[in-house]
Design a protein around this motif. Sequence first.
Motif, PDB file in Angstrom:
ATOM      1  N   PHE A  71       7.489  -5.678   0.407  1.00 34.66           N
ATOM      2  CA  PHE A  71       7.775  -5.677   1.832  1.00 34.66           C
ATOM      3  C   PHE A  71       6.742  -6.405   2.690  1.00 34.66           C
ATOM      4  CE2 PHE A  71       9.520  -1.722   0.074  1.00 34.66           C
ATOM      5  CZ  PHE A  71      10.859  -1.875   0.397  1.00 34.66           C
ATOM      6  N   GLN A  72       5.514  -6.559   2.235  1.00 32.68           N
ATOM      7  CA  GLN A  72       4.457  -6.952   3.145  1.00 32.68           C
ATOM      8  C   GLN A  72       3.811  -8.294   2.815  1.00 32.68           C
ATOM      9  OE1 GLN A  72       4.008  -5.273   5.823  1.00 32.68           O
ATOM     10  NE2 GLN A  72       2.373  -6.564   6.651  1.00 32.68           N
ATOM     11  N   ALA A  73       3.754  -8.672   1.557  1.00 34.72           N
ATOM     12  CA  ALA A  73       3.113  -9.933   1.199  1.00 34.72           C
ATOM     13  C   ALA A  73       3.848 -11.111   1.850  1.00 34.72           C
ATOM     14  CB  ALA A  73       3.093 -10.112  -0.317  1.00 34.72           C
ATOM     15  N   GLN A  74       3.154 -12.233   1.927  1.00 32.86           N
ATOM     16  CA  GLN A  74       3.698 -13.386   2.631  1.00 32.86           C
ATOM     17  C   GLN A  74       5.022 -13.847   2.032  1.00 32.86           C
ATOM     18  OE1 GLN A  74       0.963 -16.647   2.810  1.00 32.86           O
ATOM     19  NE2 GLN A  74       2.310 -17.942   4.057  1.00 32.86           N
ATOM     20  N   TRP A  75       5.164 -13.734   0.734  1.00 33.55           N
ATOM     21  CA  TRP A  75       6.381 -14.153   0.066  1.00 33.55           C
ATOM     22  C   TRP A  75       7.187 -12.958  -0.447  1.00 33.55           C
ATOM     23  CZ3 TRP A  75       4.669 -12.010  -4.358  1.00 33.55           C
ATOM     24  CH2 TRP A  75       3.296 -12.087  -4.616  1.00 33.55           C
ATOM     25  N   ALA A  76       7.011 -11.775   0.199  1.00 34.03           N
ATOM     26  CA  ALA A  76       7.730 -10.571  -0.210  1.00 34.03           C
ATOM     27  C   ALA A  76       9.233 -10.743   0.007  1.00 34.03           C
ATOM     28  CB  ALA A  76       7.221  -9.361   0.562  1.00 34.03           C
ATOM     29  N   PRO A  77      10.053 -10.349  -0.960  1.00 30.75           N
ATOM     30  CA  PRO A  77      11.510 -10.578  -0.826  1.00 30.75           C
ATOM     31  C   PRO A  77      12.175  -9.735   0.241  1.00 30.75           C
ATOM     32  CG  PRO A  77      11.030  -9.319  -2.816  1.00 30.75           C
ATOM     33  CD  PRO A  77       9.703  -9.751  -2.255  1.00 30.75           C
ATOM     34  N   LEU A  78      11.598  -8.555   0.585  1.00 28.10           N
ATOM     35  CA  LEU A  78      12.230  -7.657   1.563  1.00 28.10           C
ATOM     36  C   LEU A  78      11.452  -7.596   2.871  1.00 28.10           C
ATOM     37  CD1 LEU A  78      13.170  -4.698  -0.828  1.00 28.10           C
ATOM     38  CD2 LEU A  78      14.559  -6.665  -0.182  1.00 28.10           C
ATOM     39  N   LYS A  79      10.637  -8.585   3.125  1.00 27.64           N
ATOM     40  CA  LYS A  79       9.791  -8.545   4.315  1.00 27.64           C
ATOM     41  C   LYS A  79      10.607  -8.606   5.602  1.00 27.64           C
ATOM     42  CE  LYS A  79       5.765 -10.769   6.379  1.00 27.64           C
ATOM     43  NZ  LYS A  79       4.740 -11.837   6.238  1.00 27.64           N
ATOM     44  N   ALA A  84      -0.510   7.028  -6.396  1.00 29.24           N
ATOM     45  CA  ALA A  84      -0.382   6.621  -4.996  1.00 29.24           C
ATOM     46  C   ALA A  84      -0.613   5.121  -4.843  1.00 29.24           C
ATOM     47  CB  ALA A  84      -1.369   7.405  -4.131  1.00 29.24           C
ATOM     48  N   ASP A  85      -1.541   4.579  -5.621  1.00 31.41           N
ATOM     49  CA  ASP A  85      -1.784   3.136  -5.567  1.00 31.41           C
ATOM     50  C   ASP A  85      -0.603   2.354  -6.119  1.00 31.41           C
ATOM     51  OD1 ASP A  85      -4.203   3.545  -4.418  1.00 31.41           O
ATOM     52  OD2 ASP A  85      -5.413   3.145  -6.204  1.00 31.41           O
ATOM     53  N   ILE A  86       0.086   2.915  -7.113  1.00 31.97           N
ATOM     54  CA  ILE A  86       1.288   2.250  -7.637  1.00 31.97           C
ATOM     55  C   ILE A  86       2.334   2.126  -6.536  1.00 31.97           C
ATOM     56  CG2 ILE A  86       3.236   2.530  -9.207  1.00 31.97           C
ATOM     57  CD1 ILE A  86       1.315   3.702 -11.237  1.00 31.97           C
ATOM     58  N   GLN A  87       2.470   3.173  -5.734  1.00 37.37           N
ATOM     59  CA  GLN A  87       3.421   3.114  -4.624  1.00 37.37           C
ATOM     60  C   GLN A  87       3.015   2.031  -3.629  1.00 37.37           C
ATOM     61  OE1 GLN A  87       3.053   6.181  -1.832  1.00 37.37           O
ATOM     62  NE2 GLN A  87       4.967   5.752  -0.768  1.00 37.37           N
ATOM     63  N   PHE A  88       1.719   1.999  -3.285  1.00 41.45           N
ATOM     64  CA  PHE A  88       1.259   0.999  -2.327  1.00 41.45           C
ATOM     65  C   PHE A  88       1.414  -0.417  -2.898  1.00 41.45           C
ATOM     66  CE2 PHE A  88      -2.014  -1.771  -0.583  1.00 41.45           C
ATOM     67  CZ  PHE A  88      -1.800  -1.618   0.777  1.00 41.45           C
ATOM     68  N   PHE A  89       1.086  -0.573  -4.177  1.00 36.27           N
ATOM     69  CA  PHE A  89       1.188  -1.887  -4.821  1.00 36.27           C
ATOM     70  C   PHE A  89       2.626  -2.391  -4.783  1.00 36.27           C
ATOM     71  CE2 PHE A  89       1.501  -4.851  -8.298  1.00 36.27           C
ATOM     72  CZ  PHE A  89       0.306  -5.542  -8.271  1.00 36.27           C
ATOM     73  N   SER A  90       3.569  -1.523  -5.144  1.00 39.09           N
ATOM     74  CA  SER A  90       4.983  -1.924  -5.143  1.00 39.09           C
ATOM     75  C   SER A  90       5.460  -2.228  -3.726  1.00 39.09           C
ATOM     76  CB  SER A  90       5.831  -0.817  -5.770  1.00 39.09           C
ATOM     77  OG  SER A  90       5.384  -0.509  -7.073  1.00 39.09           O
ATOM     78  N   CYS A  91       5.057  -1.387  -2.797  1.00 35.42           N
ATOM     79  CA  CYS A  91       5.482  -1.571  -1.414  1.00 35.42           C
ATOM     80  C   CYS A  91       4.931  -2.873  -0.841  1.00 35.42           C
ATOM     81  CB  CYS A  91       5.025  -0.383  -0.584  1.00 35.42           C
ATOM     82  SG  CYS A  91       5.507  -0.453   1.148  1.00 35.42           S
ATOM     83  N   TRP A  92       3.679  -3.159  -1.162  1.00 34.40           N
ATOM     84  CA  TRP A  92       3.040  -4.349  -0.587  1.00 34.40           C
ATOM     85  C   TRP A  92       3.721  -5.628  -1.067  1.00 34.40           C
ATOM     86  CZ3 TRP A  92      -0.150  -5.500   3.250  1.00 34.40           C
ATOM     87  CH2 TRP A  92      -0.727  -6.763   3.264  1.00 34.40           C
ATOM     88  N   PHE A  93       3.979  -5.724  -2.349  1.00 38.70           N
ATOM     89  CA  PHE A  93       4.540  -6.957  -2.881  1.00 38.70           C
ATOM     90  C   PHE A  93       6.055  -7.031  -2.716  1.00 38.70           C
ATOM     91  CE2 PHE A  93       0.471  -6.914  -5.145  1.00 38.70           C
ATOM     92  CZ  PHE A  93       0.054  -8.212  -4.855  1.00 38.70           C
ATOM     93  N   PHE A 127      12.115  -5.170   6.816  1.00 40.07           N
ATOM     94  CA  PHE A 127      11.222  -4.136   7.342  1.00 40.07           C
ATOM     95  C   PHE A 127      10.063  -4.817   8.064  1.00 40.07           C
ATOM     96  CE2 PHE A 127      13.432  -2.193   3.838  1.00 40.07           C
ATOM     97  CZ  PHE A 127      13.741  -0.929   4.310  1.00 40.07           C
ATOM     98  N   PRO A 128      10.285  -5.261   9.287  1.00 39.71           N
ATOM     99  CA  PRO A 128       9.209  -5.937  10.016  1.00 39.71           C
ATOM    100  C   PRO A 128       8.101  -4.990  10.479  1.00 39.71           C
ATOM    101  CG  PRO A 128      11.129  -5.668  11.420  1.00 39.71           C
ATOM    102  CD  PRO A 128      11.543  -5.224  10.059  1.00 39.71           C
ATOM    103  N   ASP A 129       8.348  -3.657  10.449  1.00 36.50           N
ATOM    104  CA  ASP A 129       7.349  -2.700  10.930  1.00 36.50           C
ATOM    105  C   ASP A 129       6.311  -2.320   9.881  1.00 36.50           C
ATOM    106  OD1 ASP A 129       8.505  -2.630  13.416  1.00 36.50           O
ATOM    107  OD2 ASP A 129       9.822  -0.949  12.907  1.00 36.50           O
ATOM    108  N   SER A 130       6.304  -2.989   8.756  1.00 35.49           N
ATOM    109  CA  SER A 130       5.293  -2.783   7.713  1.00 35.49           C
ATOM    110  C   SER A 130       5.282  -1.346   7.197  1.00 35.49           C
ATOM    111  CB  SER A 130       3.895  -3.147   8.241  1.00 35.49           C
ATOM    112  OG  SER A 130       2.926  -2.894   7.243  1.00 35.49           O
ATOM    113  N   PRO A 131       6.204  -0.972   6.311  1.00 36.59           N
ATOM    114  CA  PRO A 131       6.203   0.394   5.772  1.00 36.59           C
ATOM    115  C   PRO A 131       4.997   0.691   4.883  1.00 36.59           C
ATOM    116  CG  PRO A 131       7.770  -0.985   4.595  1.00 36.59           C
ATOM    117  CD  PRO A 131       7.273  -1.803   5.736  1.00 36.59           C
ATOM    118  N   CYS A 132       4.255  -0.336   4.482  1.00 39.28           N
ATOM    119  CA  CYS A 132       3.105  -0.100   3.600  1.00 39.28           C
ATOM    120  C   CYS A 132       1.894   0.379   4.383  1.00 39.28           C
ATOM    121  CB  CYS A 132       2.751  -1.383   2.840  1.00 39.28           C
ATOM    122  SG  CYS A 132       4.159  -2.045   1.930  1.00 39.28           S
ATOM    123  N   ILE A 133       1.759  -0.041   5.611  1.00 40.10           N
ATOM    124  CA  ILE A 133       0.677   0.438   6.474  1.00 40.10           C
ATOM    125  C   ILE A 133       1.332   0.947   7.746  1.00 40.10           C
ATOM    126  CG2 ILE A 133      -1.555  -0.113   7.522  1.00 40.10           C
ATOM    127  CD1 ILE A 133      -1.771  -2.458   5.694  1.00 40.10           C
TER     128      ILE A 133
END
Length: 783
Positions: free
Chosen positions: A481-489, A470-479, A492-498
């Motif tokens: 979609f969600q990190a400041q320099w995430a390529p797919l941010k 489950a953490d692998i999924q969150f880790f991949s999703c965060w970097f 998905f502006p609604d933050s699929p990670c949280i």
Amino acid sequence: MKFAERLAAHITPEWNSQYIKYDEMKEFLYQYEQNAPVQDDEHLLQRYFARADEIFFQFCDKELIKINTFFAEKLAEAQRKFENLKSELKDNYHLMNRKKDRSMFKSSKLKVDQDDDEDEARTKLLEESDLKSPRTLGSNSSVSVRNRGQKSSVISNVLSNTGAQTIKQRLIEKNRERQQKNKQFRKENDLKLAFSEFYLSLILLQNYQTLNFTGFRKILKKHDKIFKTDRGAEWHKTYVETAPFYTTKKVDIFINDVVNLFTQYLENGDRERAMKRLRVPPFEEKQSPWTTFRLGLSMGMIFVLLPVTILLLIFTYASNNELSFNWKIAIKLYRSPFFIIMHIFFIGINSYGWSRSGVNHVLIFEIDPRNHLTYQQLLELGSFLGTFWFLSVIMFVISAYYNLDYYIFPLSLVVFLLVFLINPIPQFQFSSRNWILGILWKIFSAPFYPVAFAHFWLADQLTSFEFLFADIQFFSCWFLFQAQWAPLKKLFPDSPCIPANNRNLSCTFNVISLLLMCLPSWLRFMQCLRRFKDTSHAFPHLVNALKYATTFFDVGALSLKYHFSEMYESDWESPFFYIWLIVKFIATCYKLVWDFKMDWGFFDKNAGENKFLREVIVYSSKNYYYFAIVQNFLLRFLWLVRLYDIGLKGETYKDLVTTLLGFFEVFRRFVWNFFRLENEHLNNCGQFRAVRDISISPIQMTDLSVIEKMMDDEDGLVNRNHTLNTLNKQNNNLTITKSKRKRSFFWPLLDDSERTDFRHYTDFNTTQQTSNIIDRTTNKFIL
């Protein structure tokens, strides 16, 4: 070094019961010396020592019979194995020569066929040109030119078709030769491995000869010194020096033959290379001074970094400064790498405990005994990676104070761990990393590969890391979609990670998380089905598969609870919560019973003095076993603490509880490893299996079924279980103990004195040894 210490350090653990009982014999001599009468009656002293001599030499005689019998069995086994290896080597050598001859023949035949095709094409063209009349050729020059153009096109087409067929045939032949070479290469590697393991078994048998002969010489010399006599030297010369286990030279002959065959046929006459491949590891594992130094250096750094990290986190959490990072995210990004590193360190401690207690984990995992990680190397690896983890956490917190790009540090840590594992550089324990990657590939490819102990053991370790997936999924999703320099941010502006504010994203995210949590149990489930397919034994493989299937019901009930959570104010009002609670309780009880009974072999009814344990234990204190039982019970049900935080605390508190539960699960698995491998080691001891079983031409399942049918047939091989059933019908008072230490079928027919004598002849771990009392009892049974 005293001989007792040397014997303990150099014995083969799986043959422990078949060595001379040097310590018992020495203790016997010392007790008789201390209890000798102090009277001056010379006649009384002579009678006392004569009685001691009689008992002592009876014990020596029984030990000698035991050693001769076991050595004869192992020698016969070596003879059979050597003949099989020679036959395989001969077939492989002839096959290789035939393939070479066939390839040479095919290449020459291909060239002849090519020439014939070209000749046929030329003949056909000549015949077509001869069919044309001279009148037609000379009557019209334009027609002649047109015919010549048609002929040239025909010639080019024929030649091009012939060349295409030739190229195609060559490609097919090259592909076939490549496949044959690969197959031949694998066969040669299997033969090399089989010969090296057989050579190791011969060295162990040779060492068995030497240690037992030296043991008799030492103890008889000590006997003569204490009793002030020379009967020990006479007995040694009469019986030990003429014993088959000492006089036979077949083991030495086998060793020389193996070296010669290996050098000539498998290493092309290079004896130095052959001896390097056949090198026998030292019987007593030695550690490198540089490894010890690096381990101490890494541990010292951890002892410094650990309090610094704890104080920094406490100060950061207690301060009123609002940092830019989220504690929930930080916990999820860092906990899985920490548990992986901690587990590596724990396995190093496991290896140390196994080595000190004589549990041959190298054989159990079927690792190359000439090249494997020692416990110090595992501890060094864990402490080295742990140092990087602590440095990453410290830099993460410090960067948050200065509003730097702090999320680069957990990403760098994970990338470093992955590169360290999969990099192809032949350094940094390359063979061990390659071994673990091969095992992981076969685990994730289940059920397409046969399952060995190392495969399902490592898969069992993964079941303790369900949160990791489950953490692998969150880790991949965060970097992503969600990190400041995430390529797919931006997508998905609604933050699929949280996904707290989006119901659809929340459902999708939770479903993926739950499926990933089922993955380790799914892999073990498929492994159990594969083992059932290979063995056709419903028990224990299908029953074990059902144990892992309970995880699917557990996760299914949990998903229903999450899906309908908004319909109820509290989980205590939801019926799905109680369904999940019942399923979770049943699954935990199932796994707990399997741990105790099947994986550890505890609660054996024939445990004897080892109450609630098993008949044979390896570790020095029973308290270790009782502690393991209590902690395994408590930690299996530790999930009940989750019930306390329902509706009471925030998400960060739940993640913290999950992290603590993960830590205790890793610790539970660490303790589980000790007793799981001990149980497997005792199974190997019961079969006297001391080296890996490398089969070049394994028995097929159809052959096994034929053998089993013959054993069950009254006119075929005599089945021991059939004999036991017959004896049970003839004598209602007959009881046969079916445990790891199986007693022989004639045990109830012995009187008390014969039973006492027989105990000295053989350890009940084996049913293969014979002695004079066995022959005498068998005759009694026949009469």
